[in-house]
Write an enzyme that holds these catalytic residues in place. Structure first.
Site, PDB file in Angstrom:
ATOM      1  N   CYS A  44     -26.689  -2.999  31.954  1.00  0.00           N
ATOM      2  CA  CYS A  44     -27.172  -4.110  32.779  1.00  0.00           C
ATOM      3  C   CYS A  44     -28.681  -4.327  32.685  1.00  0.00           C
ATOM      4  O   CYS A  44     -29.151  -5.422  32.385  1.00  0.00           O
ATOM      5  CB  CYS A  44     -26.735  -3.921  34.223  1.00  0.00           C
ATOM      6  SG  CYS A  44     -27.442  -2.484  35.070  1.00  0.00           S
ATOM      7  N   ASN A  85     -24.360 -11.204  33.389  1.00  0.00           N
ATOM      8  CA  ASN A  85     -24.682  -9.782  33.461  1.00  0.00           C
ATOM      9  C   ASN A  85     -23.959  -8.975  32.387  1.00  0.00           C
ATOM     10  O   ASN A  85     -23.023  -9.459  31.744  1.00  0.00           O
ATOM     11  CB  ASN A  85     -24.342  -9.232  34.845  1.00  0.00           C
ATOM     12  CG  ASN A  85     -22.852  -9.003  35.036  1.00  0.00           C
ATOM     13  OD1 ASN A  85     -22.434  -7.934  35.465  1.00  0.00           O
ATOM     14  ND2 ASN A  85     -22.018  -9.997  34.743  1.00  0.00           N
ATOM     15  N   HIS A 111     -27.037  -1.813  39.772  1.00  0.00           N
ATOM     16  CA  HIS A 111     -26.650  -2.875  38.832  1.00  0.00           C
ATOM     17  C   HIS A 111     -27.568  -4.076  39.024  1.00  0.00           C
ATOM     18  O   HIS A 111     -28.027  -4.351  40.132  1.00  0.00           O
ATOM     19  CB  HIS A 111     -25.195  -3.298  39.056  1.00  0.00           C
ATOM     20  CG  HIS A 111     -24.672  -4.231  37.999  1.00  0.00           C
ATOM     21  ND1 HIS A 111     -24.402  -3.819  36.709  1.00  0.00           N
ATOM     22  CD2 HIS A 111     -24.376  -5.555  38.045  1.00  0.00           C
ATOM     23  CE1 HIS A 111     -23.948  -4.844  36.003  1.00  0.00           C
ATOM     24  NE2 HIS A 111     -23.936  -5.912  36.793  1.00  0.00           N
TER      25      HIS A 111
END
Length: 331
Positions: free
Chosen positions: A238, A304, A292
């Site tokens: 991420c 993402n 994240h």
């Protein structure tokens, strides 16, 4: 009305239409400043799936469901991502071993099978989601829905799977599963998995910096998530994706999600704009508060490094449960 008078009546309409088309084209040319509209696939599908679109259209027409092309493509995305030979994972519906069909044969059988589910759906007056879930559960689910309210729900799918699995649960780590498990029969979250590929993703970027970030990030759409990855060669996790994409726009970000959170101005989702970062907690076990990060693209959606890399709806139960807020790059 004679042909002569009909032609005279229609002629002004044609001229007006041509004039409107000319003005529209000129307006499009004039509006070519900083605003960029990105239409992603039309359904956030991978290139591997999209290459089979014409084949899907052919068999959907052959089996009488030409209006279900988008659904079939979404099912293919979930089943295989368009990779391998049995792209619709339909060999077992023929009583053959998994993966034993060619792509063409797989699509033909998959479409044929789904057409039979649509027929059952109409006969029982159930809904399309019941048919979609039945692609995973089998046709018996449509009959189950028909006797349990005639409309699909996750609860109905869960009850069906629980009954078939005798209550046995298995670990299931996917954002659509809030508790991290599912019943050991099919996948009761199948409709949620397919639905994420049915809605067009149209994102308007009016800022050159955001355009540069997303132009780079979209190059890797559909690629697998790689923990620790931070380049196109290694693949991306991420924060690896965000640090790489933002660097292409001249913005240097720290490497980890926590560090990126610490380096941004924290704002509410209501104030977030395309190009901001969006942060989450508790998505996996770690000592960091932030676990994240994604790129906010507006309308409660983000791009993402999921698995695979792509768009996600922030309104889903999973993301809402872990959402911390947005962050804006400090200037």
């Amino acid at each position: 009305m004679t042909k002569k008078w009909l032609a005279l009546a229609v002629l002004p309409i044609i001229l007006i239409s041509l004039l409107f088309f000319s003005v529209a084209m000129t307006a499009d040319d004039d509006d070519s400043g900083d605003t960029t509209t990105l239409v992603v696939d039309s359904m956030n599908l991978s290139a591997e799936v999209l290459k089979y679109k014409s084949t899907v259209e052919k068999y959907c027409k052959e089996f009488g469901i030409p209006d279900q092309v988008t659904v079939i493509l979404a099912i293919m995305q979930v089943e295989s991502g368009g990779k391998g030979s049995d792209v619709m994972q339909s060999s077992e519906s023929l009583g053959q071993a998994p993966g034993s069909l060619s792509p063409d044969a797989s699509i033909k059988q998959g479409v044929k099978y789904f057409a039979s589910l649509i027929k059952s759906m109409k006969a029982t007056k159930t809904d399309l989601n019941a048919a979609i879930q039945s692609y995973n559960f089998g046709g018996a689910f449509i009959n189950y829905v028909a006797t349990h309210g005639k409309k699909y729900s996750l609860q109905t799918a869960s009850d069906f799977a629980k009954e078939k699995a005798g209550g046995k649960k298995v670990t299931y780590t996917n954002p659509v599963s809030d508790e991290g498990w599912r019943y050991a029969y099919g996948n009761m979250f199948y409709v949620s998995l397919v639905s994420q590929y049915l809605n067009p993703t149209v994102v308007n970027f009016s800022d050159k910096t955001v355009k540069a970030i997303m132009t780079e990030a979209l190059k890797y759409q559909g690629t697998p998530y790689v923990f620790g990855g931070s380049t196109p060669t290694t693949g991306f996790d991420c924060s690896g994706l965000t640090s790489w994409a933002y660097a292409k726009a001249g913005i240097k970000l720290p490497r980890t999600a926590q560090a990126q959170y610490d380096a941004t101005q924290h704002i509410s989702m209501k104030s977030a704009k395309a190009g901001d970062l969006v942060f989450f907690k508790g998505t996996y076990a770690t000592s960091d508060y932030i676990t994240h990060v994604g790129i906010y693209v507006g309308n409660m959606r983000m791009y993402n490094a999921g698995d695979p890399l792509g768009y996600a709806n922030l309104n889903t139960a999973y993301w809402q449960a872990h959402l911390v807020g947005a962050g804006r790059i400090k200037k």
